[in-house]
Design a protein around this motif. Structure first.
Motif, PDB file in Angstrom:
ATOM      1  N   GLY A 217       0.780  -1.224   0.000  1.00  0.00           N
ATOM      2  CA  GLY A 217       0.000   0.000   0.000  1.00  0.00           C
ATOM      3  C   GLY A 217       0.811   1.273   0.000  1.00  0.00           C
ATOM      4  N   ASP A 218       1.864   1.313   0.828  1.00  0.00           N
ATOM      5  CA  ASP A 218       2.638   2.553   0.979  1.00  0.00           C
ATOM      6  C   ASP A 218       4.141   2.361   0.798  1.00  0.00           C
ATOM      7  OD1 ASP A 218       3.197   1.085   3.215  1.00  0.00           O
ATOM      8  OD2 ASP A 218       2.434   2.560   4.655  1.00  0.00           O
ATOM      9  N   ARG A 219       4.569   1.147   0.394  1.00  0.00           N
ATOM     10  CA  ARG A 219       5.986   0.823   0.176  1.00  0.00           C
ATOM     11  C   ARG A 219       6.814   0.942   1.455  1.00  0.00           C
ATOM     12  NH1 ARG A 219       6.202  -2.377  -3.507  1.00  0.00           N
ATOM     13  NH2 ARG A 219       8.408  -1.993  -3.852  1.00  0.00           N
ATOM     14  N   CYS A 220       6.158   0.827   2.606  1.00  0.00           N
ATOM     15  CA  CYS A 220       6.882   0.860   3.874  1.00  0.00           C
ATOM     16  C   CYS A 220       7.711  -0.413   4.015  1.00  0.00           C
ATOM     17  CB  CYS A 220       5.904   0.987   5.042  1.00  0.00           C
ATOM     18  SG  CYS A 220       6.691   1.010   6.668  1.00  0.00           S
ATOM     19  N   VAL A 221       8.965  -0.256   4.407  1.00  0.00           N
ATOM     20  CA  VAL A 221       9.888  -1.380   4.561  1.00  0.00           C
ATOM     21  C   VAL A 221       9.812  -1.901   5.983  1.00  0.00           C
ATOM     22  CG1 VAL A 221      12.295  -2.099   4.460  1.00  0.00           C
ATOM     23  CG2 VAL A 221      11.396  -0.487   2.753  1.00  0.00           C
ATOM     24  N   LYS A 222       9.673  -3.231   6.136  1.00  0.00           N
ATOM     25  CA  LYS A 222       9.531  -3.859   7.448  1.00  0.00           C
ATOM     26  C   LYS A 222      10.582  -4.952   7.613  1.00  0.00           C
ATOM     27  CE  LYS A 222       5.410  -2.163   8.978  1.00  0.00           C
ATOM     28  NZ  LYS A 222       5.056  -1.760  10.357  1.00  0.00           N
ATOM     29  N   LEU A 223      11.317  -4.899   8.711  1.00  0.00           N
ATOM     30  CA  LEU A 223      12.317  -5.919   9.034  1.00  0.00           C
ATOM     31  C   LEU A 223      11.706  -6.903  10.019  1.00  0.00           C
ATOM     32  CD1 LEU A 223      15.230  -7.046   8.984  1.00  0.00           C
ATOM     33  CD2 LEU A 223      15.775  -5.417  10.819  1.00  0.00           C
ATOM     34  N   GLY A 224      11.776  -8.193   9.695  1.00  0.00           N
ATOM     35  CA  GLY A 224      11.200  -9.224  10.555  1.00  0.00           C
ATOM     36  C   GLY A 224      12.253 -10.076  11.231  1.00  0.00           C
ATOM     37  N   ASP A 225      11.779 -11.036  12.038  1.00  0.00           N
ATOM     38  CA  ASP A 225      12.627 -12.020  12.724  1.00  0.00           C
ATOM     39  C   ASP A 225      13.655 -11.389  13.646  1.00  0.00           C
ATOM     40  OD1 ASP A 225      11.268 -14.057  11.556  1.00  0.00           O
ATOM     41  OD2 ASP A 225      12.789 -14.538  10.065  1.00  0.00           O
ATOM     42  N   LEU A 226      13.297 -10.281  14.288  1.00  0.00           N
ATOM     43  CA  LEU A 226      14.236  -9.649  15.202  1.00  0.00           C
ATOM     44  C   LEU A 226      14.586 -10.617  16.326  1.00  0.00           C
ATOM     45  CD1 LEU A 226      15.697  -6.983  15.858  1.00  0.00           C
ATOM     46  CD2 LEU A 226      13.746  -6.392  17.306  1.00  0.00           C
ATOM     47  N   MET A 227      15.840 -10.839  16.542  1.00  0.00           N
ATOM     48  CA  MET A 227      16.402 -11.667  17.609  1.00  0.00           C
ATOM     49  C   MET A 227      16.207 -13.161  17.394  1.00  0.00           C
ATOM     50  SD  MET A 227      15.995  -9.825  21.301  1.00  0.00           S
ATOM     51  CE  MET A 227      16.785 -11.205  22.154  1.00  0.00           C
ATOM     52  N   LEU A 228      15.581 -13.575  16.304  1.00  0.00           N
ATOM     53  CA  LEU A 228      15.349 -15.000  16.132  1.00  0.00           C
ATOM     54  C   LEU A 228      16.658 -15.779  16.025  1.00  0.00           C
ATOM     55  CD1 LEU A 228      13.475 -17.355  15.775  1.00  0.00           C
ATOM     56  CD2 LEU A 228      13.310 -16.828  13.346  1.00  0.00           C
TER      57      LEU A 228
END
Length: 434
Positions: free
Chosen positions: A298-309
């Motif tokens: 929708g807005d091209r917002c970048v999201k980082l996942g798996d923090l600390m995994l």
């Protein structure tokens, strides 16, 4: 709904503590405990209890004499109102403080069709309590759990989640699109394969690590709603992002040079903001790569996942990446110091991994490849990547130079922090018209 813990037997009988959302409550004899007990048979920190999104989790904190819930030994589990927790000579009961809560049946009379069915994971496994009439609790040996086929969860229920379709699949587990009816939202439900964690110690480390991230919220981080373990399966429920991963973006490009360099720059800016926030909270990601960076449609917002995994896994990098038959993947984006083990790993390792991901966006390939794990490791530790402009001519020299500095073999030659990286990306954007 609010919850409280009431001490129903032991030296501190009558005391009561209300649980706070997204806070970890320590229970034990130690000074740092929110419920500090005078029971000498209780450990200094005996259990940790977390309330998150209306769910209550208990985890034994490595106590000397162990923890019982409803008379059964446990290392960690989700709690429901009425559960009795026994630590040392003290018993506590979890109670729901809402007047709208239905009366809870006595523990010995809960049936599979009633409250105890909350423990049913939709796989036909026994719930935490057997049906009434004084029957003994049913348990299933851990050895039988690997026979579960996670793919069969699609279209069924897992705890409170209505599982829909498979979104992604990896050796670690399967990510499903699912509905959380309690909060009326769509979630990304990741269920880990039963054999992914080597033992219960690894599972406990995972649960501690991911739950520590629950209170953390940032626009460029995939929000973790809840995590837990039930019937031998560890899981996480995260914010669902409508869009694509950077891995999908790279596959979509198909031919090197088809993607505008500004796309990579936008990914860099979003992840740098997420890393700045994480590093300020003394958290390293340790495993940034194309698969755990998402771009919202929708807005091209970048999201980082798996923090600390990655930090949560009780395995060394070498054990994870050289297992027979495993496809080489994330190691191509790990820093030289992570692969060699010769230097401490700090925030600059995350900067390297982001640089390797940007390189792949720009060129359609990671900076180093090889036919075997050993060959890739050798090239990452000792080599220098080809300039991205060899594959993609329309990259500004300022941006190419920054990406190559992020990929420096020596950590001290990379940008010194995520904050510094953000400043340099802003400068590139201003001068190059991003």
């Amino acid at each position: 709904m609010s919850y409280s813990l009431n001490i129903i037997s032991g030296p501190d009988t009558g005391r009561r503590c209300t649980l706070s959302e997204r806070e970890m409550l320590l229970v034990g004899r130690g000074e740092d405990c929110g419920i500090r007990l005078s029971d000498p048979s209780v450990s200094r920190v005996h259990v940790r209890i977390t309330l998150s999104d209306g769910q209550v989790y208990l985890e034994d904190a490595g106590s000397r004499w162990g923890t019982l819930v409803n008379g059964r030994s446990t290392e960690g589990r989700e709690l429901v109102p009425g559960d009795r927790i026994e630590i040392g000579d003290t018993q506590l009961r979890l109670e729901a403080d809402s007047p709208l809560v239905t009366t809870i049946a006595p523990i010995g009379r809960r049936t599979l069709g009633g409250l105890a069915a909350l423990a049913d994971n939709g796989l036909g496994l026994p719930a935490n309590q057997a049906a009434g009439n004084g029957a003994q609790p049913v348990s299933r040996p851990r050895a039988t759990v690997p026979a579960i086929k996670l793919k069969t969860l699609a279209g069924r229920k897992f705890l409170r989640f209505q599982v829909e379709s498979i979104v992604a699949e990896a050796r670690s587990g399967i990510v499903f699109r699912a509905t959380d009816p309690k909060h009326a939202r769509t979630v990304a439900l990741k269920i880990f394969r039963p054999d992914f964690f080597q033992d219960r110690t690894a599972e406990r480390r995972f649960l501690r690590a991911v739950r520590a991230t629950i209170p953390l919220a940032h626009e460029n981080l995939v929000r973790l709603h809840t995590a837990g373990r039930t019937r031998g399966l560890c899981f996480m429920a995260c914010e669902f992002i409508e869009g694509e991963s950077v891995s999908q973006m790279i596959r979509r490009i198909g031919v090197a040079g088809m993607l505008d360099w500004r796309n990579a720059w936008q990914v860099a800016c979003g992840v740098a903001k997420a890393l700045e926030f994480a590093h300020e909270h003394n958290i390293l990601h340790r495993n940034i790569g194309p698969s755990n960076i998402l771009v919202r449609a929708g807005d091209r917002c970048v999201k980082l996942g798996d923090l600390m995994l990655a930090k949560a896994l009780d395995q060394t990098t070498e054990e994870r990446i050289t297992r027979p038959g495993e496809v080489i993947g994330d190691l191509r984006y790990l820093s030289p110091e992570q692969l060699s083990g010769e230097q401490p790993v700090d925030a600059k390792a995350d900067i390297y991994s982001l640089g390797a991901t940007l390189y792949a966006i720009l060129t359609g390939r990671p900076p180093f490849e090889g036919g075997t794990a050993a060959e890739v490791i050798r090239r990452v530790v000792t080599g220098a990547p080809e300039p991205p402009t060899k594959f993609h001519l329309a990259i500004p020299s300022q941006f190419e130079g920054l990406v190559l500095r992020m990929l420096s073999t020596r950590p001290e030659d990379r940008p010194e922090s995520a904050t510094r990286l953000r400043a340099e990306l802003d400068r590139v954007g201003r001068f190059c018209g991003a």
